[in-house]
Design a protein around this motif. Sequence first.
Motif, PDB file in Angstrom:
ATOM      1  N   VAL A   1     -14.109  13.494   4.764  1.00 32.24           N
ATOM      2  CA  VAL A   1     -14.064  12.909   3.417  1.00 32.24           C
ATOM      3  C   VAL A   1     -15.495  12.566   3.016  1.00 32.24           C
ATOM      4  O   VAL A   1     -16.407  12.527   3.844  1.00 32.24           O
ATOM      5  N   GLY A   2     -15.676  12.273   1.758  1.00 31.47           N
ATOM      6  CA  GLY A   2     -16.979  11.837   1.285  1.00 31.47           C
ATOM      7  C   GLY A   2     -17.210  10.366   1.605  1.00 31.47           C
ATOM      8  O   GLY A   2     -16.258   9.605   1.832  1.00 31.47           O
ATOM      9  N   LEU A   3     -18.464   9.968   1.601  1.00 36.50           N
ATOM     10  CA  LEU A   3     -18.811   8.577   1.871  1.00 36.50           C
ATOM     11  C   LEU A   3     -18.146   7.649   0.852  1.00 36.50           C
ATOM     12  O   LEU A   3     -17.682   6.554   1.203  1.00 36.50           O
ATOM     13  N   ALA A   4     -18.065   8.080  -0.394  1.00 34.40           N
ATOM     14  CA  ALA A   4     -17.443   7.250  -1.432  1.00 34.40           C
ATOM     15  C   ALA A   4     -15.980   6.950  -1.102  1.00 34.40           C
ATOM     16  O   ALA A   4     -15.494   5.844  -1.335  1.00 34.40           O
ATOM     17  N   THR A   5     -15.290   7.918  -0.534  1.00 34.03           N
ATOM     18  CA  THR A   5     -13.888   7.703  -0.142  1.00 34.03           C
ATOM     19  C   THR A   5     -13.799   6.662   0.961  1.00 34.03           C
ATOM     20  O   THR A   5     -12.955   5.764   0.918  1.00 34.03           O
ATOM     21  N   LEU A   6     -14.679   6.775   1.941  1.00 37.06           N
ATOM     22  CA  LEU A   6     -14.707   5.791   3.019  1.00 37.06           C
ATOM     23  C   LEU A   6     -14.981   4.401   2.445  1.00 37.06           C
ATOM     24  O   LEU A   6     -14.295   3.435   2.780  1.00 37.06           O
ATOM     25  N   LEU A   7     -15.959   4.309   1.559  1.00 37.51           N
ATOM     26  CA  LEU A   7     -16.343   3.014   0.992  1.00 37.51           C
ATOM     27  C   LEU A   7     -15.274   2.449   0.056  1.00 37.51           C
ATOM     28  O   LEU A   7     -15.204   1.233  -0.129  1.00 37.51           O
TER      29      LEU A   7
ATOM     30  N   MET B   1       0.847  -1.182   0.000  1.00 31.06           N
ATOM     31  CA  MET B   1       0.000   0.000   0.000  1.00 31.06           C
ATOM     32  C   MET B   1       0.891   1.242   0.000  1.00 31.06           C
ATOM     33  O   MET B   1       1.855   1.323   0.752  1.00 31.06           O
ATOM     34  N   ARG B   2       0.554   2.179  -0.851  1.00 29.90           N
ATOM     35  CA  ARG B   2       1.315   3.430  -0.920  1.00 29.90           C
ATOM     36  C   ARG B   2       1.201   4.196   0.398  1.00 29.90           C
ATOM     37  O   ARG B   2       0.225   4.066   1.130  1.00 29.90           O
ATOM     38  N   ALA B   3       2.192   5.032   0.656  1.00 31.02           N
ATOM     39  CA  ALA B   3       2.232   5.786   1.911  1.00 31.02           C
ATOM     40  C   ALA B   3       1.027   6.704   2.062  1.00 31.02           C
ATOM     41  O   ALA B   3       0.450   6.797   3.149  1.00 31.02           O
ATOM     42  N   ASP B   4       0.598   7.379   0.979  1.00 33.35           N
ATOM     43  CA  ASP B   4      -0.542   8.282   1.091  1.00 33.35           C
ATOM     44  C   ASP B   4      -1.840   7.503   1.299  1.00 33.35           C
ATOM     45  O   ASP B   4      -2.715   7.931   2.055  1.00 33.35           O
ATOM     46  N   ALA B   5      -1.946   6.338   0.676  1.00 33.08           N
ATOM     47  CA  ALA B   5      -3.138   5.507   0.881  1.00 33.08           C
ATOM     48  C   ALA B   5      -3.185   4.991   2.317  1.00 33.08           C
ATOM     49  O   ALA B   5      -4.244   4.960   2.950  1.00 33.08           O
TER      50      ALA B   5
ATOM     51  N   LYS C   1      -1.852   6.455   4.911  1.00 29.15           N
ATOM     52  CA  LYS C   1      -2.167   7.621   5.753  1.00 29.15           C
ATOM     53  C   LYS C   1      -3.671   7.897   5.735  1.00 29.15           C
ATOM     54  O   LYS C   1      -4.281   8.131   6.782  1.00 29.15           O
ATOM     55  N   ASN C   2      -4.285   7.852   4.559  1.00 28.84           N
ATOM     56  CA  ASN C   2      -5.735   8.066   4.451  1.00 28.84           C
ATOM     57  C   ASN C   2      -6.503   6.984   5.192  1.00 28.84           C
ATOM     58  O   ASN C   2      -7.487   7.268   5.886  1.00 28.84           O
ATOM     59  N   ARG C   3      -6.068   5.742   5.053  1.00 33.27           N
ATOM     60  CA  ARG C   3      -6.727   4.624   5.729  1.00 33.27           C
ATOM     61  C   ARG C   3      -6.630   4.799   7.242  1.00 33.27           C
ATOM     62  O   ARG C   3      -7.608   4.614   7.972  1.00 33.27           O
ATOM     63  N   ASP C   4      -5.442   5.132   7.729  1.00 33.48           N
ATOM     64  CA  ASP C   4      -5.247   5.347   9.168  1.00 33.48           C
ATOM     65  C   ASP C   4      -6.102   6.503   9.678  1.00 33.48           C
ATOM     66  O   ASP C   4      -6.638   6.443  10.793  1.00 33.48           O
ATOM     67  N   HIS C   5      -6.234   7.551   8.871  1.00 33.18           N
ATOM     68  CA  HIS C   5      -7.071   8.697   9.242  1.00 33.18           C
ATOM     69  C   HIS C   5      -8.537   8.267   9.363  1.00 33.18           C
ATOM     70  O   HIS C   5      -9.236   8.653  10.313  1.00 33.18           O
ATOM     71  N   LEU C   6      -9.003   7.461   8.440  1.00 32.20           N
ATOM     72  CA  LEU C   6     -10.384   6.954   8.497  1.00 32.20           C
ATOM     73  C   LEU C   6     -10.587   6.064   9.718  1.00 32.20           C
ATOM     74  O   LEU C   6     -11.619   6.147  10.387  1.00 32.20           O
ATOM     75  N   LEU C   7      -9.607   5.223  10.016  1.00 27.80           N
ATOM     76  CA  LEU C   7      -9.715   4.355  11.192  1.00 27.80           C
ATOM     77  C   LEU C   7      -9.728   5.168  12.485  1.00 27.80           C
ATOM     78  O   LEU C   7     -10.467   4.834  13.423  1.00 27.80           O
ATOM     79  N   ALA C   8      -8.954   6.226  12.542  1.00 30.24           N
ATOM     80  CA  ALA C   8      -8.952   7.095  13.732  1.00 30.24           C
ATOM     81  C   ALA C   8     -10.314   7.758  13.908  1.00 30.24           C
ATOM     82  O   ALA C   8     -10.841   7.834  15.029  1.00 30.24           O
ATOM     83  N   ALA C   9     -10.889   8.233  12.813  1.00 31.91           N
ATOM     84  CA  ALA C   9     -12.221   8.848  12.885  1.00 31.91           C
ATOM     85  C   ALA C   9     -13.261   7.811  13.304  1.00 31.91           C
ATOM     86  O   ALA C   9     -14.158   8.105  14.109  1.00 31.91           O
ATOM     87  N   ALA C  10     -13.145   6.608  12.772  1.00 34.04           N
ATOM     88  CA  ALA C  10     -14.079   5.536  13.134  1.00 34.04           C
ATOM     89  C   ALA C  10     -13.941   5.174  14.610  1.00 34.04           C
ATOM     90  O   ALA C  10     -14.940   4.972  15.312  1.00 34.04           O
TER      91      ALA C  10
END
Length: 194
Positions: free
Chosen positions: A38-44, A1-5, A7-16
């Motif tokens: 982020v938008g729901l589509a990004t989360l999904l 997984m790329r570093a930016d992906a 980071k985004n995944r970790d950010h979503l998990l923190a929000a969750a």
Amino acid sequence: MRADARKNRDHLLAAASTAITEQGVDVSLRDIARRADVGLATLLRHFPTREALLDALLRTGFDELTAKAGELQAAGPPEDALVSWLRDCVAWTTEYRGVTALMAAAIEDTESALHASCVTLRAAGAQLLTRAQAAGTARGDIDGADVFALVAMLAWLGDQPSLAPRADHLFDVVASAILTDTQGGGARPVIAHS
């Protein structure tokens, strides 16, 4: 997984994690996306289902608790290891409102994304219990499934506003009922945590 992906995944998990801590496991995915800005589509895109999100979030905690069981098994008396692990499990499980029902369902549902993590966690607790039983410091009439159920029960107490103030006391009662007094053969008192 790329570093930016990542980071985004970790950010979503923190929000969750924050949303579930505050509102429980049934929090809406839209609310989680909003919290993450982020938008729901990004989360999904990262987590196509609620269960996939919960699996990613909870598996980390399950894996940490499983590793902790291994560390405790190698250090100190077996009864202390068992009680310490139980306390950590209850504290972690209480952190996420509503997760006890999810764990109980996942342990029975082999199709659940959380099933394997729950089975591994239950096995870790069973190993600690077996070690304490072999040392004669834990009751012989309980097993890993009982320990898993006791974690769920004690976490549920902490999830109830009217019972939460009694949760630590009741943990000590349950823990002392699991342990045996090697001198007198009866229940062993548990030293309260600080």
